[in-house]
Design a protein around this motif. Sequence first.
Motif, PDB file in Angstrom:
ATOM      1  N   GLU A 281      25.574  25.472  73.884  1.00 40.88           N
ATOM      2  CA  GLU A 281      24.866  24.757  74.949  1.00 40.88           C
ATOM      3  C   GLU A 281      25.760  23.909  75.850  1.00 40.88           C
TER       4      GLU A 281
ATOM      5  N   CYS B  44      26.454  20.540  75.802  1.00 41.23           N
ATOM      6  CA  CYS B  44      26.032  19.176  76.165  1.00 41.23           C
ATOM      7  C   CYS B  44      27.271  18.309  76.349  1.00 41.23           C
ATOM      8  N   ARG B  45      27.330  17.588  77.436  1.00 46.50           N
ATOM      9  CA  ARG B  45      28.580  16.938  77.829  1.00 46.50           C
ATOM     10  C   ARG B  45      28.904  15.683  77.036  1.00 46.50           C
TER      11      ARG B  45
ATOM     12  N   CYS C  77      28.439  15.646  73.706  1.00 48.38           N
ATOM     13  CA  CYS C  77      28.501  16.079  72.310  1.00 48.38           C
ATOM     14  C   CYS C  77      29.892  16.553  71.935  1.00 48.38           C
TER      15      CYS C  77
ATOM     16  N   SER D 207      22.792  23.696  66.577  1.00 47.97           N
ATOM     17  CA  SER D 207      21.584  24.046  67.324  1.00 47.97           C
ATOM     18  C   SER D 207      20.952  25.251  66.642  1.00 47.97           C
TER      19      SER D 207
ATOM     20  N   ARG E   7      15.832  22.530  69.465  1.00 49.73           N
ATOM     21  CA  ARG E   7      15.654  22.310  70.902  1.00 49.73           C
ATOM     22  C   ARG E   7      14.177  22.441  71.210  1.00 49.73           C
TER      23      ARG E   7
ATOM     24  N   GLU F 175      17.132  14.013  74.513  1.00 45.72           N
ATOM     25  CA  GLU F 175      18.323  13.228  74.845  1.00 45.72           C
ATOM     26  C   GLU F 175      18.140  12.310  76.053  1.00 45.72           C
TER      27      GLU F 175
ATOM     28  N   ARG G  14      18.905  14.833  82.402  1.00 49.64           N
ATOM     29  CA  ARG G  14      19.160  15.989  81.530  1.00 49.64           C
ATOM     30  C   ARG G  14      20.129  16.961  82.196  1.00 49.64           C
TER      31      ARG G  14
ATOM     32  N   ILE H 186      23.744  15.543  81.720  1.00 45.46           N
ATOM     33  CA  ILE H 186      24.335  15.744  80.396  1.00 45.46           C
ATOM     34  C   ILE H 186      24.355  17.216  79.986  1.00 45.46           C
ATOM     35  N   ASN H 187      23.826  18.081  80.868  1.00 43.42           N
ATOM     36  CA  ASN H 187      23.813  19.527  80.638  1.00 43.42           C
ATOM     37  C   ASN H 187      22.851  19.914  79.518  1.00 43.42           C
ATOM     38  N   LYS H 188      21.713  19.243  79.486  1.00 39.14           N
ATOM     39  CA  LYS H 188      20.672  19.559  78.508  1.00 39.14           C
ATOM     40  C   LYS H 188      19.724  20.554  79.156  1.00 39.14           C
TER      41      LYS H 188
END
Length: 932
Positions: free
Chosen positions: A271, A273-274, A276, A315, A346, A371, A378, A381-383
Amino acid sequence: MTARHPYADFVHLVDKPARYLGGEYQSVKKDWDAVEARICLAFPDLYDIGMSHLGTKILYGLLNKHPAIACERAFTPWVDMERELRERGLPVLSLESARPLADFDVVGFSLQYEMTYTNVLTLLDLSGLPLRSADRTDAHPLVIAGGPTTTHPEPMAPFVDAFLVGDAEELLPRSLLAITAWRREGLPRMEILRRLADMTGWYCPALYALRVDERSGLLVVDPDVSEGPYPVMRATVDDLNRYPFPDDAPVAAAEAIFDRMSIEIARGCTEGCRFCQAGMIYRPVRERDPEQIVDTVLSALDKGGYDQVSLTSLSTADYSCVSPLIKRVMERLRERRASLSVSSLRAYGLDEDLLDEISSVKATGLTFAPEAGTQRMRDVINKNVGEAELMTTAERVFSRGWNRMKLYFIIGLPTETDEDVAGIIETAARARDVGLRYHKRSKLEVVASASSHVPKPHTPFQWAAMDSMEEVGRKQQLLKQLGRQHGITVRMHDQRISYLEGIVARGDRRVADLIELAFRKGARFDGWDEQLKWREWLEAIAETGLDAQRYLGTLPVDGGLPWDHVSVGLEDGFLAQEWKRAHKDRLSPPCGKPAGAQVHHTNVADAVADKRKLVCYHCGIGCDLTVMRDDRVVALTKLGAETRPVRTDDDPLPAWKTLRRDRKGATLPPLRQAQGDAFHYRVLYTKLGSLAMTSHLDLIRLLPRVLRRAGLPLKHSAGFSPKPLLVFGPALPLGVASVAEVMDLVALTELDPQELAERLDAVSEPGLMVMRAGRLDAKAMSCARIAKLAEYVVAAPGAWGEAELARATELARGDAPVEVTITRKNGDRVVDVRQGLLGLGPSVVTPAEAAALALPEGAPALRYRLDLDQAAHLRPDDIARGLLGMTHRPAGYTTARTGLWGLRKGRSFDLLAPDLLAAESADDASVSAGLT
């Protein structure tokens, strides 16, 4: 006679003594003289936490399967146990062989979290080992460390001889054998470190020189004057299936935080996420074979006796064939009446059929991680999840009987505004409103849990400034206020812990002085709110002259960083590119999936038909996308997921459609269902050795596992959380051994009592031996109602002689009360310890008792019988204090229950008498449950 544990005379004084004594079912104790290498895996946190850690289970199983390696475990003692050890000058001991850590060739720490670093120093200090690597000699064990935070190791570099960066399965066993071989050759420590550093994946700080970077002002490694390789490359296991997840890990003696069978199904995450770190440092994604997963789950359940399973990865919903995998697992779990939990979900990761499967066994709560509270945040943060998916998931979850949902959020992210913070509560409130369609408000719980963002190395946010404590506090107050307005439960992480975590996470080697000084000031378990020594940490920061803002503020993208010498495999410039995209609110699509896809296909037909290219945004990790696509089709084929399932009128309704509801639509427990014929049994068993230090609550958690390991199908209660129908006899105080424990059970199969006893004995913990078993009439009174007469023996070889025992007997038989003060939760009270005594006198330890209780045969002892109803508030120690004038426990002190009988209308009877009703008239000479 069995040797007493070195902690035996005082371990009863601390909380949960079972944490420190070992002897768990499936633990491994090897002959030290028969192996070449000996390592102690030292987990720098409480036993309850460490026993849930998957990495420790993997390495413990892997290393002990090697015939030349002995692997044992140690955990950080809680503050009460540390105090007792320091007062007595005793070291921390390994669980398996009760050896000091200094006796091992290698001591290996697992560094999972920066706020456990003072616990590492605690374990070293309590083991008599110098804290700093530079102070250790060739005679000391090599101190190594692994885990995710070894990718930014500098704050711990002065304390650790060598860091294993990356996956340990392939590298650690051969490294251990090499280290011990070099030690036998007499090589000095520095030469061992040089050779170790030549093996890809090892960082040995003593070989590296430092300089101050002009742009960042931080200490960084200078490759021009260092001896070791630069950069240090992360070790990676390409195929997890070469290292199957262990199905025989030790079963916790004291309840663990996640007290269930958990299995890692994949490593890595697609995924991106930036925030993580794990998603960056564990690339590429590697998945375990689905058939291997199913086999391991079933084998681990049977071997360990668990009734709960957790499928775990960064994930889990992104596992290639997660839907058919869970369906296959659930088919087998239903046969065993076991439930399933799926971690790291998710919000769009579980389809309707999958939720039907999970809810068919147990429906309680699920946890999701949006998040951030707004779509803009979102995207930052690239969610890859939207509001619609969140609410669709809430609808699917609550409509299927779940009444609890926990939502994880982060505050303090880069570019965050108050609108984004308010969006957290608004999102939770919308999910709650969906739940109200299916549950009463009083039965529904939606929790918004918010932690503070800590910028971590090797992430696109590694250069970001961390919110000040004042700003975090303001945002937390805003969340509390909005939570009250919307009726949402809000839980928040202690911002002080996040502040310290930020300093340590992005710290350089100067932070080591801060960690050591905080430790010497008493810092322990710094991630636990109730244990945080905030004032001491602030004093340490001031005394070391550390500039905290240097580590918490914005770092220059073109400056040197303290972790630059550790390569996790990401391409130069990739993180900086993602950092720039975050500031433009731009998403980077999940890698390894078809463009626009959020989850993988759940069947072969759809997977083959989808011709879209798989996304790759060139992070530097070499992934073969063609092989990745083909492997997914193979996995789906193995699980028989050829086409999308189509429900017909003949199919049974999913569990959620058969749920009972009241007039307001609230979910009711399911109706009681027929389970088959029931057969009632009574079992008499022992509680000896380290098991005597297991609490009654832990014992009643342990015994159902023994029954499941024996393959005994049990009758269960009705409701959402069915429990086996078990009844236990009178509880023992902690530390009292017993050869006379009793349990009633209801089985769904008929067994000869002798066969039942043998099957249970074969799979019981050390110290638990089934002495007898018998068949009960269905209408017989339970052991809890009739087991009321007990015999005890009290012994402390060398502490009492004939005169003391004779005086105790005289006091017990006299007319004057023998009063002691007892302390209970509701306060102190004075009692007469003669209450309930039915007979007391001098005695000696019998041969059978000597073997069972680790006492010398023939030692003087006091023996008495007690009416447990009349003496319900008394403990054996209370009686010993009163009659023997005991102000403290003498060395070698042992109390044990040696007999247990039924007692009705003043008459005693054997708990396994053929006819319990007729047995009420049996005389006192009937056979006891104990050693007679």
